[in-house]
Each structure stands twice: as structure tokens, then as C-alpha cells.
Design an enzyme around this catalytic site. Structure first.
Site, short mmCIF file in Angstrom:
data_model
loop_
_atom_site.label_atom_id
_atom_site.label_comp_id
_atom_site.label_asym_id
_atom_site.label_seq_id
_atom_site.Cartn_x
_atom_site.Cartn_y
_atom_site.Cartn_z
N ALA A 105 0.77 -1.24 0.00
CA ALA A 105 0.00 0.00 0.00
C ALA A 105 0.81 1.30 0.00
O ALA A 105 0.27 2.34 -0.39
CB ALA A 105 -0.96 0.01 1.20
N ALA A 106 2.05 1.30 0.48
CA ALA A 106 2.79 2.55 0.57
C ALA A 106 3.07 3.14 -0.82
O ALA A 106 3.22 2.38 -1.78
CB ALA A 106 4.11 2.33 1.32
N PRO A 107 3.10 4.47 -0.93
CA PRO A 107 2.99 5.45 0.15
C PRO A 107 1.57 5.82 0.56
O PRO A 107 1.39 6.58 1.51
CB PRO A 107 3.70 6.68 -0.43
N GLY A 108 0.55 5.34 -0.16
CA GLY A 108 -0.81 5.57 0.29
C GLY A 108 -1.76 6.18 -0.70
O GLY A 108 -2.93 6.39 -0.38
N GLY A 109 -1.29 6.46 -1.92
CA GLY A 109 -2.18 7.07 -2.90
C GLY A 109 -3.41 6.21 -3.18
O GLY A 109 -4.54 6.69 -3.15
N LYS A 110 -3.17 4.94 -3.45
CA LYS A 110 -4.29 4.05 -3.76
C LYS A 110 -5.13 3.76 -2.52
O LYS A 110 -6.34 3.59 -2.60
CB LYS A 110 -3.77 2.78 -4.42
N GLU A 128 2.00 -2.73 4.38
CA GLU A 128 3.27 -2.42 3.74
C GLU A 128 4.37 -3.19 4.46
O GLU A 128 4.48 -3.15 5.69
CB GLU A 128 3.55 -0.92 3.78
N ASP A 173 -0.86 -3.78 -5.92
CA ASP A 173 -0.03 -2.90 -6.74
C ASP A 173 1.41 -3.32 -6.48
O ASP A 173 2.07 -2.80 -5.58
CB ASP A 173 -0.28 -1.44 -6.38
N CYS A 226 3.74 -0.77 -12.55
CA CYS A 226 4.11 0.40 -13.36
C CYS A 226 5.29 0.03 -14.26
O CYS A 226 6.29 0.73 -14.31
CB CYS A 226 4.43 1.61 -12.48
#
Length: 441
Positions: A105-110, A128, A173, A226
Site C-alpha cells: 500500500a505505501a505510500p498511500g495514494g491508492k 506495507e 499494486d 508500473c
């Protein structure tokens, strides 16, 4: 300068498209923000241009703007996020009341994007593996005002043991070779190698196996990277599908994105053409990949014991009533009290950073509110708002005392959006903005 081996591979895969792909590296990057729909603040016209097509709360930034310097960023009114990175959470389509896991999950955007979709209802587990990044994740969720997030610092395999068939939706992700970030980050180019691609593909297979174990029958899993490497994208999904026949690619309408490329694999699993590739020469964003997977409704949904809650101390309950919240039970870690999300699973043995909304501590019989509480609850009359560009707002963010007639704890706001606590007495407001967040000027 792109790595020569990478360029040769992309030229071979893309054929006639390669020149357009290569030309995308000479164009300015697209930057964006995602507005917090839970906050009532301004519409941000000073920063925002066109809307990001696949995210209703996403907006491309206007040239020569620096919204990260605005107090409204400190207030959690928006999150700066690359446009393509907004796609996976939208494809997951988390709903209020569900059990949702953001595994890497880091840094937290999603995670903040999922929290917005869930509107504080249900359970959002954000995990994370790396401790430093996990702390950044927890901080960003607090600033966003997420109240239903359980933040963990665990290995995916260990979570799979604790949460079998438990989650309605899971976002993976995955850590990757970062080829889609070459235009954005020089370090991604410097760190890239073919060995890195192979290493990442192996790690992704392990993470996906753990995620699959945690998805409930009938649940949805979104896998994203990505990078452009087929081994890490269609290849990782194909390996999961071969090993888990109860999983399949779900067909989702997402007309903004290109199709997956099963023809780039030697032996692709069925359905990979319904996964998604986001190309920098075809949309306003960096390179990404995403696959929406569905688990068949076979077997039973996992159920594990819930965390036992305890009565909140009187000082905490009294303070919450001032904020219009009449909650009677919570959870304590040491001296810190939390309001946990619904259906909070038992936490024994887990490395927990946040267990819902951090309330604060009771010291000598008096309640001292946590910074997260200023962002997590509507405080109504217990607030004092200044314009975002007011000198008082800048002074507060520097940690300075402000003049004011308010008595007791109040939330200092910028254009109605919460920044943090101050405590009024004798015509002054003592600053309680966290020292680690304060600005130098």
C-alpha cells in the site's frame, strides 16, 4: 538515456508503434491531484485543469503550479498522484461496507483512493512490508481523514495465514522493475536490468499467491504494476491463473486503456486480452498495467474472530460527545486510544501501526487529542477557520501561537479544511501541530 536492452525489447514488441512510444519521453510529464470528496473546501481552480477521465475526483495540474506547497495539501483536501496510478483503485471498485485489502500500500495514494470510495464504512486493511514506508502510509491515511483503515506492517505470506478467504476485494499494486516510471524517475533507469525484471516477476508470483488465498469466493482482485515487461504483467497473471483455476480475468469496461498482450507470451492463460495496458503515447499518464480478476463462488467465505473492544475512558467519551460522536467502546495500544473500523479482526501477533481512527491519550485524567482526530471527525463548533492564504494559517503551520478567544481544544482549519489542534486559554491559542510536520517558513 534509456537502457539499450530495454529499447531493443520495446522496439521488437511494439513494432510500428515504437517511434510514437519513444517520442513520449520527450513530452512534459502529466501531473495530477485527486480531491478528497469528504471535505467541503474549495474547488481548487488555481491548480486544476482537465479532469482525469478514469477518476472522477482526479484533475490534471495546470502548468507552473505547486499545490504541494498549499496549506490545503496539509489539510488533506487533495493527494498528489500520477494520473495512471489512479486507475487500479478505480478498477477495484471498492464499495462501502466491504472488507478491502491494499496489500502493497505505501505510500498511500491508492489506499486513500479506496478510503474515499468506501466513505468510512467497512474495513480497509492497508499493508506495507517495509517499516519506514509503512509509517509514511499511516501518516498519509491520517492526513486524508481515513477512519476505517487498519495499517499493518507484515509480509503478505503471513497475512495469508491469518486471513484466508476473508476479503471481498484486494488490490495488489506489486513492486516491479519500474519501466513505466523511466520518464518520471532517473533512479528507475539507473536501477533497471534484465535480472531485476526476473527478480520482480518471481516476487510478484509469491505476492499474488498470498493475495489469492485471502480473496473470498466471488471476490475481485486487481493486480497492477508500473512496468511494461510482459514477464511482470501478463506473465504474472498467467502464472496465477494456471495455478488457480478458480480465478479468471473479468471483463471490465475501461475504454481509456489499451488491451493486454497475450501474444507476447509463449503459453498465455485465457482472457489476458481483457487486461489493460496504459501507454504514455496513448494517454496522459505514465506506463502501467492492470488486470481485474474474479474468484469463482466456490467454497466458504473466511471468518476469523473479531477484536474484543473495551469501554472508552470517561475523558475520551466526554470529548467525543463535544464533537457530536457518542461512541462507548474502543481499542487501546499502550496509552493511545482508537475508534476501530467495523468487523475489526483479532490483532494479536500482528504489527499494527494504526487500528482505525487514532483518538489520543488520557494524561492525568485529561484527554489529549491525537492529530489524526482533527482530520477524522467533523468537529463543527470546535473549529476555527482562516483563509488558506492568511498569515495566521502560515503561522500555525510553522508551529506558532495564535491570538484567539476560544477556550479549550479547537481545530485550526484552512478554508474550512482541518489542519490540526490548538488549545485556547487567556486569549491565545497554543499550537499543537505536530513538530515533524511543521514548515520552516
Amino acid at each position: 538515456m534509456l537502457p539499450a536492452v530495454f529499447s531493443d525489447r520495446m522496439r521488437r514488441l511494439l513494432g510500428a508503434e515504437f517511434d510514437a512510444f519513444l517520442a513520449s519521453y520527450d513530452r512534459p510529464r502529466n501531473t495530477a491531484l485527486r480531491r478528497n470528496p469528504a471535505l467541503p473546501g474549495p474547488a481548487l481552480p488555481q491548480f486544476c485543469g482537465e479532469r482525469v477521465a478514469w477518476e472522477p475526483n482526479g484533475f490534471y495540474l495546470l502548468p507552473d503550479t505547486r499545490p504541494g506547497l498549499s496549506p490545503l495539501h496539509d489539510a488533506g483536501l487533495f493527494y498528489l498522484q500520477e494520473p495512471s496510478a489512479m486507475a487500479p483503485a478505480r478498477l477495484l471498485d471498492a464499495q462501502p461496507g466491504e472488507r478491502v485489502l491494499d496489500l502493497c500500500a505505501a505510500p498511500g495514494g491508492k489506499s486513500t483512493q479506496l478510503a474515499a470510495a468506501m466513505r468510512g464504512q467497512g474495513l480497509l486493511v492497508c499493508n506495507e512490508l517495509h517499516p519506514k514506508r509503512a509509517r509514511i502510509l499511516a501518516s498519509n491515511l491520517e492526513r486524508w481523514g481515513a477512519t476505517n483503515a487498519l495499517v499493518l506492517n507484515e509480509h503478505p505470506a503471513r497475512l495469508a495465514e491469518r486471513f484466508p478467504a476473508f476479503f471481498d476485494r484486494i488490490l495488489v499494486d506489486a513492486p516491479c522493475s519500474g519501466e513505466g516510471m523511466f520518464r518520471k524517475e532517473d533512479a528507475a533507469v539507473a536501477d533497471w536490468s534484465e535480472e531485476t525484471v526476473r527478480m520482480c516477476a518471481d516476487r510478484q508470483a509469491e505476492i499474488l499467491r498470498s493475495a489469492a488465498q485471502m480473496l473470498a469466493p466471488g471476490g475481485r482482485l486487481v493486480y497492477s504494476t508500473c512496468t511494461f515487461a510482459p514477464e511482470e504483467n501478463e506473465g504474472s497473471v498467467s502464472r496465477l491463473l494456471r495455478g488457480r483455476p478458480d480465478f479468471s480475468v473479468e471483463t471490465v469496461d475501461a475504454p481509456w486503456f489499451d488491451r493486454g498482450r497475450p501474444e507476447w507470451l509463449d503459453d498465455p492463460a485465457p482472457g489476458l486480452e481483457h487486461t489493460f495496458r496504459l501507454w504514455p503515447h496513448k494517454l496522459r499518464g505514465e506506463g502501467h498495467y492492470a488486470a481485474v480478476l474474479r474468484r469463482a463462488e466456490i467454497g466458504a467465505r473466511g471468518d476469523i474472530p473479531q477484536q474484543r473492544l473495551v469501554p472508552l475512558p470517561d475523558a475520551v467519551r466526554d470529548f467525543l460527545r463535544l464533537l457530536g460522536t457518542d461512541r462507548t467502546h474502543g481499542l487501546a495500544f499502550g496509552e493511545t486510544w482508537y475508534l476501530p473500523p467495523a468487523e475489526l479482526p483479532a490483532l494479536d501477533g500482528l504489527h499494527v501501526l494504526n487500528a482505525g481512527l487514532r483518538l489520543g491519550e488520557v494524561r492525568r485524567g485529561r484527554f489529549v487529542p491525537a492529530h489524526a482526530l482533527a482530520h477524522g471527525l467533523t468537529v463543527g463548533a470546535r473549529s476555527l477557520s482562516y483563509p488558506a492564504d492568511a498569515p495566521e494559517t502560515a503561522a500555525y503551520l510553522r508551529g506558532e501561537t495564535l491570538p484567539g478567544d476560544a477556550e479549550g481544544w479547537v481545530v485550526i482549519c484552512a478554508d474550512g479544511c482541518p489542519l490540526g489542534w490548538a488549545k485556547g486559554a487567556g486569549g491565545v491559542l497554543k499550537n499543537h501541530y505536530p513538530k515533524g510536520l511543521r514548515r520552516l517558513k
